[in-house]
Design an enzyme around this catalytic site. Structure first.
Site, PDB file in Angstrom:
ATOM      1  N   SER A  24       4.309   4.881  -1.882  1.00 57.79           N
ATOM      2  CA  SER A  24       5.518   4.675  -2.685  1.00 57.79           C
ATOM      3  C   SER A  24       6.771   5.307  -2.088  1.00 57.79           C
ATOM      4  O   SER A  24       7.636   5.806  -2.820  1.00 57.79           O
ATOM      5  CB  SER A  24       5.291   5.176  -4.120  1.00 57.79           C
ATOM      6  OG  SER A  24       4.292   4.386  -4.749  1.00 57.79           O
TER       7      SER A  24
ATOM      8  N   HIS B  87      -7.218   2.017   6.470  1.00 59.12           N
ATOM      9  CA  HIS B  87      -6.341   2.013   5.291  1.00 59.12           C
ATOM     10  C   HIS B  87      -7.216   2.060   4.032  1.00 59.12           C
ATOM     11  O   HIS B  87      -8.301   1.475   4.010  1.00 59.12           O
ATOM     12  CB  HIS B  87      -5.466   0.750   5.297  1.00 59.12           C
ATOM     13  CG  HIS B  87      -4.392   0.782   4.260  1.00 59.12           C
ATOM     14  ND1 HIS B  87      -4.638   0.498   2.938  1.00 59.12           N
ATOM     15  CD2 HIS B  87      -3.076   1.085   4.344  1.00 59.12           C
ATOM     16  CE1 HIS B  87      -3.509   0.629   2.249  1.00 59.12           C
ATOM     17  NE2 HIS B  87      -2.548   0.983   3.079  1.00 59.12           N
TER      18      HIS B  87
ATOM     19  N   GLY C  76       4.649   0.694   2.636  1.00 63.02           N
ATOM     20  CA  GLY C  76       4.106  -0.601   2.228  1.00 63.02           C
ATOM     21  C   GLY C  76       5.188  -1.462   1.606  1.00 63.02           C
ATOM     22  O   GLY C  76       6.013  -2.071   2.293  1.00 63.02           O
ATOM     23  N   GLY C  77       5.216  -1.503   0.276  1.00 67.97           N
ATOM     24  CA  GLY C  77       6.114  -2.395  -0.474  1.00 67.97           C
ATOM     25  C   GLY C  77       7.558  -2.391   0.001  1.00 67.97           C
ATOM     26  O   GLY C  77       8.156  -3.466   0.179  1.00 67.97           O
TER      27      GLY C  77
ATOM     28  N   ASN D  31       4.061  -1.466   6.867  1.00 64.40           N
ATOM     29  CA  ASN D  31       2.794  -2.195   6.696  1.00 64.40           C
ATOM     30  C   ASN D  31       3.028  -3.344   5.720  1.00 64.40           C
ATOM     31  O   ASN D  31       3.148  -3.124   4.523  1.00 64.40           O
ATOM     32  CB  ASN D  31       1.730  -1.216   6.148  1.00 64.40           C
ATOM     33  CG  ASN D  31       0.428  -1.913   5.790  1.00 64.40           C
ATOM     34  OD1 ASN D  31       0.191  -3.051   6.187  1.00 64.40           O
ATOM     35  ND2 ASN D  31      -0.416  -1.213   5.029  1.00 64.40           N
ATOM     36  N   TRP D  32       3.079  -4.550   6.255  1.00 64.60           N
ATOM     37  CA  TRP D  32       3.401  -5.714   5.409  1.00 64.60           C
ATOM     38  C   TRP D  32       2.196  -6.213   4.620  1.00 64.60           C
ATOM     39  O   TRP D  32       2.332  -7.129   3.797  1.00 64.60           O
ATOM     40  CB  TRP D  32       3.967  -6.855   6.267  1.00 64.60           C
ATOM     41  CG  TRP D  32       5.324  -6.573   6.855  1.00 64.60           C
ATOM     42  CD1 TRP D  32       6.109  -5.480   6.594  1.00 64.60           C
ATOM     43  CD2 TRP D  32       6.053  -7.380   7.775  1.00 64.60           C
ATOM     44  NE1 TRP D  32       7.285  -5.559   7.301  1.00 64.60           N
ATOM     45  CE2 TRP D  32       7.280  -6.719   8.035  1.00 64.60           C
ATOM     46  CE3 TRP D  32       5.802  -8.596   8.416  1.00 64.60           C
ATOM     47  CZ2 TRP D  32       8.238  -7.241   8.900  1.00 64.60           C
ATOM     48  CZ3 TRP D  32       6.757  -9.121   9.279  1.00 64.60           C
ATOM     49  CH2 TRP D  32       7.965  -8.435   9.521  1.00 64.60           C
ATOM     50  N   LYS D  33       1.038  -5.669   4.898  1.00 63.55           N
ATOM     51  CA  LYS D  33      -0.200  -6.101   4.213  1.00 63.55           C
ATOM     52  C   LYS D  33      -0.308  -7.638   4.254  1.00 63.55           C
ATOM     53  O   LYS D  33       0.145  -8.259   5.213  1.00 63.55           O
ATOM     54  CB  LYS D  33      -0.226  -5.572   2.781  1.00 63.55           C
ATOM     55  CG  LYS D  33       0.051  -4.070   2.706  1.00 63.55           C
ATOM     56  CD  LYS D  33      -0.255  -3.482   1.365  1.00 63.55           C
ATOM     57  CE  LYS D  33       0.175  -2.034   1.335  1.00 63.55           C
ATOM     58  NZ  LYS D  33      -0.282  -1.338   0.150  1.00 63.55           N
TER      59      LYS D  33
ATOM     60  N   GLY E 230       1.360   1.999  -3.790  1.00 65.10           N
ATOM     61  CA  GLY E 230       1.745   0.842  -4.594  1.00 65.10           C
ATOM     62  C   GLY E 230       1.922   1.138  -6.073  1.00 65.10           C
ATOM     63  O   GLY E 230       2.012   0.216  -6.881  1.00 65.10           O
TER      64      GLY E 230
ATOM     65  N   GLU F  29      -7.124   0.494   1.388  1.00 59.80           N
ATOM     66  CA  GLU F  29      -7.511  -0.842   0.880  1.00 59.80           C
ATOM     67  C   GLU F  29      -8.706  -1.385   1.660  1.00 59.80           C
ATOM     68  O   GLU F  29      -9.566  -2.062   1.100  1.00 59.80           O
ATOM     69  CB  GLU F  29      -6.303  -1.795   0.939  1.00 59.80           C
ATOM     70  CG  GLU F  29      -5.308  -1.473  -0.168  1.00 59.80           C
ATOM     71  CD  GLU F  29      -3.862  -1.817   0.148  1.00 59.80           C
ATOM     72  OE1 GLU F  29      -3.594  -2.590   1.077  1.00 59.80           O
ATOM     73  OE2 GLU F  29      -2.980  -1.278  -0.559  1.00 59.80           O
TER      74      GLU F  29
ATOM     75  N   GLU G   4      -2.282   9.290   3.024  1.00 61.34           N
ATOM     76  CA  GLU G   4      -1.910   8.302   2.009  1.00 61.34           C
ATOM     77  C   GLU G   4      -2.758   8.514   0.760  1.00 61.34           C
ATOM     78  O   GLU G   4      -3.852   7.923   0.641  1.00 61.34           O
ATOM     79  CB  GLU G   4      -2.161   6.890   2.546  1.00 61.34           C
ATOM     80  CG  GLU G   4      -1.289   6.522   3.714  1.00 61.34           C
ATOM     81  CD  GLU G   4      -0.922   5.046   3.662  1.00 61.34           C
ATOM     82  OE1 GLU G   4       0.278   4.756   3.645  1.00 61.34           O
ATOM     83  OE2 GLU G   4      -1.830   4.211   3.605  1.00 61.34           O
TER      84      GLU G   4
HETATM   85  C1  PEP Z   1       0.482   1.530   2.111  1.00 61.96           C
HETATM   86  O1  PEP Z   1      -0.182   0.627   1.657  1.00 61.96           O
HETATM   87  O2  PEP Z   1       0.210   1.973   3.228  1.00 61.96           O
HETATM   88  C2  PEP Z   1       1.575   2.069   1.310  1.00 61.96           C
HETATM   89  C3  PEP Z   1       2.007   3.248   1.588  1.00 61.96           C
HETATM   90  O3  PEP Z   1       2.043   1.250   0.293  1.00 61.96           O
HETATM   91  P1  PEP Z   1       3.303   1.560  -0.673  1.00 61.96           P
HETATM   92  O4  PEP Z   1       4.414   2.092   0.192  1.00 61.96           O
HETATM   93  O5  PEP Z   1       3.624   0.242  -1.274  1.00 61.96           O
HETATM   94  O6  PEP Z   1       2.844   2.571  -1.666  1.00 61.96           O
END
Ligand code: PEP
Length: 265
Positions: free
Chosen positions: A227, A109, A248-249, A18-20, A187, A111, A181
């Site tokens: 994470s 999600h 994500g990141g 997920n590149w957001k 994050g 967010e 999640e």
């Molecule tokens: C996400 O936003 O779906 C996520 C899992 O982010 P991260 O891996 O950066 O915690």
């Protein structure tokens, strides 16, 4: 095209990036090319599917790269709107996404839930429109640190899951991915432990099966997200209940993303 029989086997993992709101369309082209190259260098990778979820504006460019590379990487989106078209300024419909050969769409999600006020009812409408357009939704659920600390997280996650699956049509239940999640892990660099991830993934499976009954058509894959990185991926995948990751990141960098993909055994 996803081979659903294969895809929903417990031993088959999905690693979704997920590149957001990162990577403009030029950067997205470069990153996609690098991912394709790194995956090619790894050779045949079985038991896994890989998806990348760029921003809307980069979808067409990424689709073109994936197709010209003949890549098996699936194209994903991060969100959609449930109406097919009309006066919904700024929205993108599932119908439009399906025309770009999108296979998977993230809905709900945390967010979107916290920053844009999406509730379970809206998430369900979006998931239904994804399935109606022959794509698979990745429905996100997960508790905040408050519910984790006061011990109500199981109840909280179960309620989120039930509110969606109880009202889900048959087509949705036969194409269901839920991503656990926990908000406290997204994050933050603080991942859930293997025990915490397994407990939640099993809770989600049990709650869904209890709510809808396990019929022949019922397919569910539960992912973990929060994470995930190159250091914890192997451990978190060491239990079959964790059906893969929403990353994500660490998905922004092609090298670390492909290393995470390679941690599937
Ligand atoms: C996400 O936003 O779906 C996520 C899992 O982010 P991260 O891996 O950066 O915690």
């Amino acid at each position: 095209m996803i081979d659903k029989e294969q895809f929903f086997l417990p031993s088959h993992r999905l690693i979704a990036g997920n590149w957001k709101m990162n990577h403009n369309h030029l950067e997205a082209i470069q990153v996609t090319r690098k991912i394709c190259l790194r995956l090619l260098e790894k050779g045949e990778l079985s038991n896994r599917s890989v998806s990348i979820h760029p921003s809307f504006i980069a979808l067409r460019s990424v689709q073109t790269v994936l197709e010209s590379e003949g890549s098996s990487v699936l194209l994903g989106a991060q969100n959609c709107f449930y109406e097919p078209q009309g006066a919904f300024t700024g929205e993108v419909s599932a119908t439009m996404l399906s025309k770009l050969n999108v296979s998977l769409v993230i809905v709900g999600h945390s967010e979107r839930r916290t920053l844009f006020g999406e509730d379970d009812q809206l998430v369900l409408l979006k998931a239904k429109s994804v399935v109606a357009n022959n794509m698979i939704p990745i429905i996100c659920v997960g508790e905040s640190s408050q519910e984790r600390n006061d011990g109500s997280y199981k109840e909280f996650v179960t309620k989120q899951v039930i509110s969606i699956v109880e009202a889900a049509p048959k087509e949705l239940l036969s194409n269901l991915i839920i991503a656990y999640e926990p908000i406290w892990a997204i994050g933050t660099g603080i991942s859930a432990s293997l025990d915490q991830a397994v407990e939640a993934c099993e809770l989600i499976k049990e709650a869904t099966t209890r709510a809808v009954g396990a019929t022949k058509e019922f397919n569910l894959k539960v992912l973990y997200g929060g994470s995930v990185n190159t250091n914890n991926a192997t451990d978190l995948l060491s239990h079959e209940s964790v059906g893969g990751f929403l990353v994500g990141g660490a998905s922004l960098d092609p090298d670390s993303f492909v290393e995470i993909v390679s941690s599937v055994r």
